[in-house]
Design a protein around this motif. Structure first.
Motif, PDB file in Angstrom:
ATOM      1  N   SER A   4      -9.862  -2.050  -5.093  1.00  0.00           N
ATOM      2  CA  SER A   4      -9.636  -1.444  -4.013  1.00  0.00           C
ATOM      3  C   SER A   4     -10.573  -0.345  -3.514  1.00  0.00           C
ATOM      4  N   GLU A  12     -10.887 -12.350  -5.812  1.00  0.00           N
ATOM      5  CA  GLU A  12     -10.112 -11.375  -5.774  1.00  0.00           C
ATOM      6  C   GLU A  12     -10.378 -10.322  -4.607  1.00  0.00           C
ATOM      7  N   GLU A  50      -9.126  -9.221  -1.030  1.00  0.00           N
ATOM      8  CA  GLU A  50      -8.651  -8.132  -0.837  1.00  0.00           C
ATOM      9  C   GLU A  50      -9.327  -7.353   0.409  1.00  0.00           C
ATOM     10  N   THR A 110      -8.129  -9.016   3.491  1.00  0.00           N
ATOM     11  CA  THR A 110      -6.643  -8.682   3.586  1.00  0.00           C
ATOM     12  C   THR A 110      -6.760  -7.327   4.523  1.00  0.00           C
ATOM     13  N   ILE A 118      -5.384  -6.559   8.199  1.00  0.00           N
ATOM     14  CA  ILE A 118      -4.477  -5.465   8.349  1.00  0.00           C
ATOM     15  C   ILE A 118      -4.975  -4.444   9.637  1.00  0.00           C
ATOM     16  N   VAL A 125      -3.024  -4.721  13.081  1.00  0.00           N
ATOM     17  CA  VAL A 125      -2.126  -3.349  13.443  1.00  0.00           C
ATOM     18  C   VAL A 125      -2.745  -2.396  14.006  1.00  0.00           C
ATOM     19  N   VAL A 136       1.934  -9.756  10.405  1.00  0.00           N
ATOM     20  CA  VAL A 136       1.452  -8.646   9.328  1.00  0.00           C
ATOM     21  C   VAL A 136       2.418  -7.696   9.239  1.00  0.00           C
ATOM     22  N   ILE A 137       2.985  -7.196  10.372  1.00  0.00           N
ATOM     23  CA  ILE A 137       4.081  -6.157  10.316  1.00  0.00           C
ATOM     24  C   ILE A 137       5.308  -6.669   9.370  1.00  0.00           C
ATOM     25  N   VAL A 179      -0.520   1.359   1.818  1.00  0.00           N
ATOM     26  CA  VAL A 179      -1.206   0.398   2.677  1.00  0.00           C
ATOM     27  C   VAL A 179      -1.410   0.946   4.095  1.00  0.00           C
ATOM     28  N   LEU A 214      -2.696   0.566  -4.368  1.00  0.00           N
ATOM     29  CA  LEU A 214      -3.281   0.015  -2.992  1.00  0.00           C
ATOM     30  C   LEU A 214      -3.881  -1.452  -3.277  1.00  0.00           C
ATOM     31  N   HIS A 215      -4.261  -1.629  -4.382  1.00  0.00           N
ATOM     32  CA  HIS A 215      -4.683  -3.102  -4.710  1.00  0.00           C
ATOM     33  C   HIS A 215      -3.398  -3.879  -4.839  1.00  0.00           C
ATOM     34  N   ARG A 216      -2.410  -3.480  -5.521  1.00  0.00           N
ATOM     35  CA  ARG A 216      -1.159  -4.322  -5.670  1.00  0.00           C
ATOM     36  C   ARG A 216      -0.418  -4.559  -4.491  1.00  0.00           C
ATOM     37  N   ARG A 274      -1.790  -4.594  -1.461  1.00  0.00           N
ATOM     38  CA  ARG A 274      -2.440  -5.548  -0.720  1.00  0.00           C
ATOM     39  C   ARG A 274      -2.377  -7.023  -1.165  1.00  0.00           C
ATOM     40  N   LYS A 275      -2.227  -7.095  -2.558  1.00  0.00           N
ATOM     41  CA  LYS A 275      -1.993  -8.309  -2.972  1.00  0.00           C
ATOM     42  C   LYS A 275      -0.493  -8.739  -2.737  1.00  0.00           C
ATOM     43  N   LEU A 310       0.989  -8.032   0.110  1.00  0.00           N
ATOM     44  CA  LEU A 310       0.978  -8.485   1.345  1.00  0.00           C
ATOM     45  C   LEU A 310       0.408  -9.755   1.829  1.00  0.00           C
ATOM     46  N   ARG A 311      -0.678 -10.034   0.672  1.00  0.00           N
ATOM     47  CA  ARG A 311      -1.327 -11.376   0.906  1.00  0.00           C
ATOM     48  C   ARG A 311      -0.317 -12.458   0.618  1.00  0.00           C
ATOM     49  N   LEU A 362       1.749 -13.098   3.534  1.00  0.00           N
ATOM     50  CA  LEU A 362       1.059 -13.881   4.438  1.00  0.00           C
ATOM     51  C   LEU A 362       0.717 -15.276   4.157  1.00  0.00           C
TER      52      LEU A 362
END
Ligand SMILES: [Zn+2]
Ligand SMILES: [Zn+2]
Lengths: 276, 221
Positions: free
Chosen positions: A11, A40, A44, A47, A51, A55, B142-143, B157, B185-187, B189-190, B192-193, B196
């Protein structure tokens, strides 16, 4: 550095955040030889971009800024020491109200609105009936009657208000003739629905310091208790929906209407019966 | 609404307070408006993304500012006012929206762990599939995906990717180490992916379950 350790820094790499330069180098080395971690990392990044792209930052609604500033003033003015210094008391700025109503009315309306609101809330909680819709509507009434938000349409000429509404609304609302009351404004802002194209219409009727809001929306968009809906479809005008003095709800097969006002229950009922 | 009752209570309290001179009061109001009001957009957007609607977001922001004004004396000038306001709002949010069963302010680690277990080790998207996941994704989706994340992950996020805050700021807001910001943050986003991915699957861009696309990667992440 192994995959697990690498992932902890992905990240930061995506966000270009400062990390120890030695660590950064090791993470980059790992990514360059490990296809999975590279994938990965790319995902990321993608992603985050998705977003950010989808948004957006929303502007603060004007009425929120105004109401926060006014609340601060209210708190300040409520202080006894402050109350005594008349020269510091500036009138609230609500230019639209000054057009439509004399100043004295504003203050009365404000007090009435506060009283009404607490009564409503209790009733709504009791019955949990059309709770969301009604509280949004009352918020809207509240903010307009306090001058915190301005209805989009405002005029001394009822015909002008009608024409404006007809050209802007997504459906044809009913224009009640309320004896002795005049339409002074309207808003199409939707105070309680958050999606879809449904636009509610709020007609603002006024007689002196008396205000009646007639809120209308297409029946298909209104969520309400089945019992209430049945009664409405039978043509009943319901004055006890939230057992309050100044709330009434009725409708046609197409439209749902509610009235909210600063009148007593008896007075509102009497006036609305004459209005049919 | 509730807000009105709160104003009334605050007024009562305010009256009991030590008397300030008029000048002190005006100074207080001026300082408050100068320092606190400019952060409204940041707070409103966070509130909006956490509650998912305008009315609740407005309520939350108003409540935050009233509390901030009420406790203005407790704010130390020169310290991070944005973090101070954020923490007030976060507390209000937790008080209002936390599930009754949970302790205030505490992450349900079981829930987070379970969620994480389902995500970990699933490198379900191969490179040629990634485009299908991200193309034709709508704002709504996304929301919606964001709303499915546990609060702790959603928070970082929103702060990083929507509000553009730095890790240092986020660490300040949440009172967590920067390393924790990074990994959440890494997790987040993951997770969230993964959501999606589900949308993409529903819309027919991808077939099968995430594990069908899994790369053998047992040690990782
Ligand atoms: Zn690796
Ligand atoms: Zn409506």
């Amino acid at each position: 550095m192994d995959c697990r350790q690498t992932r902890e820094f992905l990240s930061a790499l995506v966000d270009n955040e400062m990390i120890d330069s030695q660590i950064k180098q090791k993470v980059e080395e790992h990514i360059n030889r490990c296809a999975t971690c590279k994938n990965e990392f790319e995902l990321e990044k993608k992603t985050k971009q998705t977003i950010q792209a989808k948004v957006k930052i929303l502007p603060v609604p004007n009425e929120l800024i105004n109401s926060v500033l006014n609340q601060v003033k209210t708190l300040q003015n409520g202080h006894p020491a402050y109350l005594n210094t008349a020269q510091n008391l500036k009138p609230m700025s609500k230019p639209w109200l000054e057009i439509a109503f004399p100043l004295g009315v504003v203050l009365t309306t404000l007090l009435l609105a506060i009283l009404l609101v607490s009564v409503y809330e209790k009733k709504v909680n009791q019955k949990e009936l059309i709770a969301k819709e009604v509280s949004g509507l009352i918020n809207h009434f509240d903010s307009i009657s306090q001058g915190l938000s301005k209805p989009e349409i405002l005029s001394n000429d009822p015909t002008h208000v009608r024409n404006e509404i007809l050209s802007r609304a997504s459906f044809t609302p009913i224009f009640l003739d309320i004896p002795e009351f005049e339409i002074v404004g309207a808003s199409i802002k939707d105070p309680h629905l958050h999606s879809g194209n449904a636009k509610c219409v709020n007609l603002i009727y006024r007689k002196g310091e008396k205000l009646i809001f007639i809120h209308q929306a297409p029946m298909s968009y209104a969520s309400m208790h089945d019992d209430v809906k049945k009664r409405i479809l039978k043509g009943e005008w319901i004055y006890d929906a939230i057992k309050d003095e100044s709330f009434a709800i009725w409708g046609t097969s197409d439209l749902i209407c509610c009235a909210i006002s600063n009148l007593s229950k008896e007075e509102l009922e009497k006036i609305l019966k004459q209005s049919k | 609404m509730r807000l009105k009752d709160k104003i009334k209570n605050l007024l009562k309290q305010e009256k009991r307070d030590k008397k300030l001179t008029d000048e002190e009061l005006l100074e207080k109001q001026k300082k408050f408006e100068e320092e606190a009001i400019p952060h409204m957009q940041f707070l409103y957007n966070f509130a909006y993304r956490m509650t998912g609607n305008e009315e609740d977001a407005k309520d939350l922001v108003q409540e935050t500012y009233m509390k901030a004004f009420r406790f203005w004396e407790q704010y130390e000038p020169g310290t991070n006012i944005k973090a101070w306001l954020f923490k007030i709002m976060k507390n209000s949010y937790i008080n209002k929206y936390r599930k009754a069963a949970k302790e205030p302010g505490k992450v349900d680690y079981e829930e987070v762990k379970n969620f994480y277990e389902t995500v970990r080790d699933e490198s379900f998207e191969t490179s040629d599939l990634q485009e299908h996941i991200f193309e034709n994704i709508f704002e709504d989706e996304v929301i919606e995906a964001l709303n499915k994340l546990p609060d702790e992950f959603r928070t970082v996020v929103i702060l990083a990717d929507i509000e553009g805050q730095s890790y240092e700021e986020i660490a300040d807001f949440l009172d967590i180490p920067i390393g924790t910001v990074r990994s959440r943050l890494h997790r987040g986003r993951k997770m969230l992916r993964k959501e999606l991915f589900e949308f993409a699957k529903k819309k027919g861009y991808i077939k099968g379950k995430p594990k069908d696309y899994e790369i053998d990667d047992p040690e990782k992440d």
